[in-house]
Design a protein around this motif. Structure first.
Motif, PDB file in Angstrom:
ATOM      1  N   CYS A  19       0.837  -1.209   0.000  1.00 25.13           N
ATOM      2  CA  CYS A  19       0.000   0.000   0.000  1.00 25.13           C
ATOM      3  C   CYS A  19       0.870   1.257   0.000  1.00 25.13           C
ATOM      4  N   LEU A  63       1.962   1.878  -3.493  1.00 28.63           N
ATOM      5  CA  LEU A  63       0.874   2.481  -4.257  1.00 28.63           C
ATOM      6  C   LEU A  63       0.734   3.963  -3.907  1.00 28.63           C
ATOM      7  N   PHE A 100      -2.142  -3.772  -7.691  1.00 27.56           N
ATOM      8  CA  PHE A 100      -1.806  -4.152  -6.329  1.00 27.56           C
ATOM      9  C   PHE A 100      -0.910  -5.383  -6.316  1.00 27.56           C
ATOM     10  N   ALA A 148       2.466  -4.211  -6.832  1.00 25.61           N
ATOM     11  CA  ALA A 148       2.943  -3.587  -5.597  1.00 25.61           C
ATOM     12  C   ALA A 148       3.368  -4.644  -4.586  1.00 25.61           C
TER      13      ALA A 148
END
Length: 117
Positions: A13, A16, A30, A33
């Motif tokens: 996160c 991101l 995601f 990521a």
């Protein structure tokens, strides 16, 4: 084990967030990521200690500022081995790694507050 998974998800996160905050870093999904967070973590565990020891004289002379260069190089290296994670250049890697480091510091503080030491 649960703490490690939560830390990994939060690191993804954070990546991101770096991509959202700074246009020099791009993360496609995601999943990208997650992979990038794993590769950055792997590089930090395996390559970073070796690089710190090899560049110790330069790090001492620059009063530790060379560690920012090492972080940027590892961030850039992670982007070079992954498909869904892009960094525009060394300057983007430097700024992206700084933002990522600040977010990681905040994540570590939150993890300590939730899970304890």
């Amino acid at each position: 084990m649960g703490r490690l998974i939560v830390r990994w998800l939060l690191a993804a996160c954070a990546l991101l967030a770096v991509a959202y905050l700074y246009s020099g870093v791009e993360v496609r999904s995601f999943t990208s990521a997650l992979l990038a967070a794993a590769v950055i973590g792997f590089f930090n565990i395996t390559l970073r200690p070796v690089l710190v020891i090899l560049t110790l004289p330069v790090t001492v002379v620059t009063l530790g500022l060379f560690l920012f260069v090492i972080n940027a190089l590892l961030f850039w290296a992670a982007a070079s081995v992954l498909d869904g994670f892009f960094v525009a250049g060394f300057g983007a890697a430097l700024l992206g790694s700084l933002i990522y480091s600040v977010l990681s510091l905040l994540i570590d503080q939150a993890m300590r507050a939730v899970f304890g030491r």
